[in-house]
Design a protein around this motif. Structure first.
Motif, PDB file in Angstrom:
ATOM      1  N   ARG A   3     -35.135  51.703  62.321  1.00 28.21           N
ATOM      2  CA  ARG A   3     -36.294  51.651  63.155  1.00 28.21           C
ATOM      3  C   ARG A   3     -37.797  52.602  62.746  1.00 28.21           C
ATOM      4  O   ARG A   3     -38.185  53.517  61.896  1.00 28.21           O
ATOM      5  CB  ARG A   3     -36.330  53.086  64.758  1.00 28.21           C
ATOM      6  CG  ARG A   3     -35.707  52.006  65.897  1.00 28.21           C
ATOM      7  CD  ARG A   3     -36.038  53.271  67.088  1.00 28.21           C
ATOM      8  NE  ARG A   3     -36.725  54.135  67.619  1.00 28.21           N
ATOM      9  CZ  ARG A   3     -37.471  54.857  68.354  1.00 28.21           C
ATOM     10  NH1 ARG A   3     -35.637  55.006  68.700  1.00 28.21           N
ATOM     11  NH2 ARG A   3     -37.934  55.282  68.253  1.00 28.21           N
ATOM     12  N   ILE A   4     -38.545  51.640  63.045  1.00 30.84           N
ATOM     13  CA  ILE A   4     -39.787  52.282  61.757  1.00 30.84           C
ATOM     14  C   ILE A   4     -40.566  53.441  62.612  1.00 30.84           C
ATOM     15  O   ILE A   4     -40.697  53.485  63.518  1.00 30.84           O
ATOM     16  CB  ILE A   4     -41.389  51.429  62.063  1.00 30.84           C
ATOM     17  CG1 ILE A   4     -40.597  49.920  60.948  1.00 30.84           C
ATOM     18  CG2 ILE A   4     -42.412  51.796  61.055  1.00 30.84           C
ATOM     19  CD1 ILE A   4     -41.302  48.671  61.350  1.00 30.84           C
ATOM     20  N   LYS A   5     -40.814  54.666  61.593  1.00 26.86           N
ATOM     21  CA  LYS A   5     -41.316  55.876  61.838  1.00 26.86           C
ATOM     22  C   LYS A   5     -42.734  56.227  61.494  1.00 26.86           C
ATOM     23  O   LYS A   5     -43.007  55.939  60.777  1.00 26.86           O
ATOM     24  CB  LYS A   5     -40.371  56.551  61.636  1.00 26.86           C
ATOM     25  CG  LYS A   5     -40.823  58.430  61.648  1.00 26.86           C
ATOM     26  CD  LYS A   5     -39.327  59.792  61.747  1.00 26.86           C
ATOM     27  CE  LYS A   5     -39.505  60.154  62.729  1.00 26.86           C
ATOM     28  NZ  LYS A   5     -38.817  61.419  61.728  1.00 26.86           N
ATOM     29  N   VAL A   6     -43.659  56.525  62.393  1.00 25.00           N
ATOM     30  CA  VAL A   6     -44.932  55.995  61.891  1.00 25.00           C
ATOM     31  C   VAL A   6     -45.884  57.462  62.573  1.00 25.00           C
ATOM     32  O   VAL A   6     -45.321  57.893  64.030  1.00 25.00           O
ATOM     33  CB  VAL A   6     -46.128  55.004  62.806  1.00 25.00           C
ATOM     34  CG1 VAL A   6     -47.236  55.002  62.768  1.00 25.00           C
ATOM     35  CG2 VAL A   6     -44.647  53.693  62.931  1.00 25.00           C
ATOM     36  N   LEU A   7     -46.166  58.197  61.637  1.00 26.49           N
ATOM     37  CA  LEU A   7     -47.180  59.301  62.066  1.00 26.49           C
ATOM     38  C   LEU A   7     -48.624  58.967  62.156  1.00 26.49           C
ATOM     39  O   LEU A   7     -49.319  57.850  61.134  1.00 26.49           O
ATOM     40  CB  LEU A   7     -46.863  60.055  60.310  1.00 26.49           C
ATOM     41  CG  LEU A   7     -47.912  61.438  60.906  1.00 26.49           C
ATOM     42  CD1 LEU A   7     -47.163  62.978  60.082  1.00 26.49           C
ATOM     43  CD2 LEU A   7     -49.181  62.183  60.470  1.00 26.49           C
ATOM     44  N   VAL A   8     -48.927  59.538  63.286  1.00 25.63           N
ATOM     45  CA  VAL A   8     -50.228  59.022  63.977  1.00 25.63           C
ATOM     46  C   VAL A   8     -51.276  60.216  64.236  1.00 25.63           C
ATOM     47  O   VAL A   8     -50.382  61.213  64.561  1.00 25.63           O
ATOM     48  CB  VAL A   8     -50.329  58.138  65.831  1.00 25.63           C
ATOM     49  CG1 VAL A   8     -51.541  57.776  66.043  1.00 25.63           C
ATOM     50  CG2 VAL A   8     -49.630  56.811  65.199  1.00 25.63           C
ATOM     51  N   ALA A  26     -48.446  51.946  72.298  1.00 33.36           N
ATOM     52  CA  ALA A  26     -48.102  50.644  71.617  1.00 33.36           C
ATOM     53  C   ALA A  26     -47.098  50.542  71.028  1.00 33.36           C
ATOM     54  O   ALA A  26     -45.879  50.258  70.836  1.00 33.36           O
ATOM     55  CB  ALA A  26     -49.178  49.654  71.291  1.00 33.36           C
ATOM     56  N   LEU A  27     -47.382  51.025  69.636  1.00 32.44           N
ATOM     57  CA  LEU A  27     -46.126  51.401  68.374  1.00 32.44           C
ATOM     58  C   LEU A  27     -44.643  51.911  69.091  1.00 32.44           C
ATOM     59  O   LEU A  27     -43.999  51.585  69.190  1.00 32.44           O
ATOM     60  CB  LEU A  27     -46.537  52.166  67.574  1.00 32.44           C
ATOM     61  CG  LEU A  27     -47.725  51.864  66.909  1.00 32.44           C
ATOM     62  CD1 LEU A  27     -47.806  52.637  65.920  1.00 32.44           C
ATOM     63  CD2 LEU A  27     -47.737  49.766  66.323  1.00 32.44           C
ATOM     64  N   MET A  32     -41.123  51.274  67.457  1.00 34.44           N
ATOM     65  CA  MET A  32     -40.618  52.548  66.599  1.00 34.44           C
ATOM     66  C   MET A  32     -40.947  53.774  67.109  1.00 34.44           C
ATOM     67  O   MET A  32     -40.780  54.049  68.267  1.00 34.44           O
ATOM     68  CB  MET A  32     -42.402  52.342  66.394  1.00 34.44           C
ATOM     69  CG  MET A  32     -42.814  50.520  65.242  1.00 34.44           C
ATOM     70  SD  MET A  32     -43.630  50.103  64.746  1.00 34.44           S
ATOM     71  CE  MET A  32     -44.962  49.065  64.549  1.00 34.44           C
ATOM     72  N   GLU A  33     -40.601  54.937  66.333  1.00 31.32           N
ATOM     73  CA  GLU A  33     -40.024  56.126  66.753  1.00 31.32           C
ATOM     74  C   GLU A  33     -41.996  56.367  65.878  1.00 31.32           C
ATOM     75  O   GLU A  33     -42.811  55.939  65.020  1.00 31.32           O
ATOM     76  CB  GLU A  33     -39.690  56.804  65.791  1.00 31.32           C
ATOM     77  CG  GLU A  33     -39.201  58.347  65.586  1.00 31.32           C
ATOM     78  CD  GLU A  33     -37.885  58.682  65.301  1.00 31.32           C
ATOM     79  OE1 GLU A  33     -37.689  60.152  65.307  1.00 31.32           O
ATOM     80  OE2 GLU A  33     -36.980  58.396  64.634  1.00 31.32           O
ATOM     81  N   VAL A  34     -42.795  57.011  67.350  1.00 37.99           N
ATOM     82  CA  VAL A  34     -44.189  57.479  66.555  1.00 37.99           C
ATOM     83  C   VAL A  34     -43.993  59.168  66.453  1.00 37.99           C
ATOM     84  O   VAL A  34     -43.379  60.092  67.439  1.00 37.99           O
ATOM     85  CB  VAL A  34     -45.077  56.974  67.492  1.00 37.99           C
ATOM     86  CG1 VAL A  34     -45.943  58.125  67.499  1.00 37.99           C
ATOM     87  CG2 VAL A  34     -44.987  55.325  67.860  1.00 37.99           C
ATOM     88  N   VAL A  35     -44.597  59.984  65.376  1.00 40.34           N
ATOM     89  CA  VAL A  35     -45.051  61.316  65.240  1.00 40.34           C
ATOM     90  C   VAL A  35     -46.575  61.485  65.552  1.00 40.34           C
ATOM     91  O   VAL A  35     -47.086  60.502  64.913  1.00 40.34           O
ATOM     92  CB  VAL A  35     -43.977  62.616  64.479  1.00 40.34           C
ATOM     93  CG1 VAL A  35     -44.930  63.273  64.348  1.00 40.34           C
ATOM     94  CG2 VAL A  35     -43.155  61.554  63.983  1.00 40.34           C
ATOM     95  N   SER A 135     -36.063  45.803  56.132  1.00 43.08           N
ATOM     96  CA  SER A 135     -36.245  44.814  57.306  1.00 43.08           C
ATOM     97  C   SER A 135     -36.882  45.903  58.512  1.00 43.08           C
ATOM     98  O   SER A 135     -35.668  45.945  59.188  1.00 43.08           O
ATOM     99  CB  SER A 135     -35.714  43.547  57.262  1.00 43.08           C
ATOM    100  OG  SER A 135     -34.175  43.791  57.675  1.00 43.08           O
ATOM    101  N   PHE A 136     -37.338  44.985  59.262  1.00 43.81           N
ATOM    102  CA  PHE A 136     -37.961  45.881  61.182  1.00 43.81           C
ATOM    103  C   PHE A 136     -37.900  44.767  62.101  1.00 43.81           C
ATOM    104  O   PHE A 136     -38.064  43.676  61.503  1.00 43.81           O
ATOM    105  CB  PHE A 136     -38.896  46.374  61.014  1.00 43.81           C
ATOM    106  CG  PHE A 136     -38.712  47.550  59.860  1.00 43.81           C
ATOM    107  CD1 PHE A 136     -37.933  49.043  60.415  1.00 43.81           C
ATOM    108  CD2 PHE A 136     -39.425  47.790  58.529  1.00 43.81           C
ATOM    109  CE1 PHE A 136     -38.003  49.633  59.266  1.00 43.81           C
ATOM    110  CE2 PHE A 136     -39.382  48.878  57.732  1.00 43.81           C
ATOM    111  CZ  PHE A 136     -38.676  50.015  58.320  1.00 43.81           C
TER     112      PHE A 136
END
Length: 140
Positions: A3-8, A26-27, A32-35, A135-136
């Protein structure tokens, strides 16, 4: 598949975070995993969190007008900490004429008001794939 991990993050003194929270949701909905780091983060705090969380992409929301200066500081901190394989996207109230300067600093994508959540999600997937060589697949 990872899973893509995004820091917002909200960089600087900007106190408005509704847009950042909408994008974060939305992510998450896309799988996606979101922090979310919250308001008034420094470049050092953002990079420290990105390292601790081992994120694929840092997403910064800026409405304050100080985007060039703040992103310059963030990119320098990312380089100092060797985060070469972490994507950087920026969104918010950014004059279109500032996009080339942000890209030259090292920003992978810039999202202006009116960018669709679908477009943001798709471009973050591309940035994560390009930077990390993985790849995601978004959740459908």
């Amino acid at each position: 598949m990872k899973r893509i991990k995004v820091l917002v993050a909200k960089l600087g003194l900007d106190g408005h975070d509704r847009g950042a929270k909408v994008v974060a949701r939305a992510l998450k909905d896309a799988g996606m995993e979101v922090v979310y780091t919250g308001l008034r983060q420094t470049p050092e705090q953002i990079v420290k969190a990105a390292i601790q969380e081992d994120v694929d992409v840092i997403g910064v929301s800026i409405l304050s007008g100080a985007h060039i200066e703040l992103i310059s500081m963030l990119v320098k901190e990312m380089k100092d900490k060797k985060l070469n394989d972490v994507g950087l996207v920026v969104g918010g109230v950014i004059p279109p004429q500032d996009i080339p300067a942000l890209k030259q600093l090292g920003v992978d994508e810039v999202f202006l008001p009116g960018s669709s959540l679908k477009e943001i999600t798709e471009k973050i997937i591309k940035v994560a794939s390009d930077k990390r060589g993985l790849s995601f697949e978004p959740v459908r």
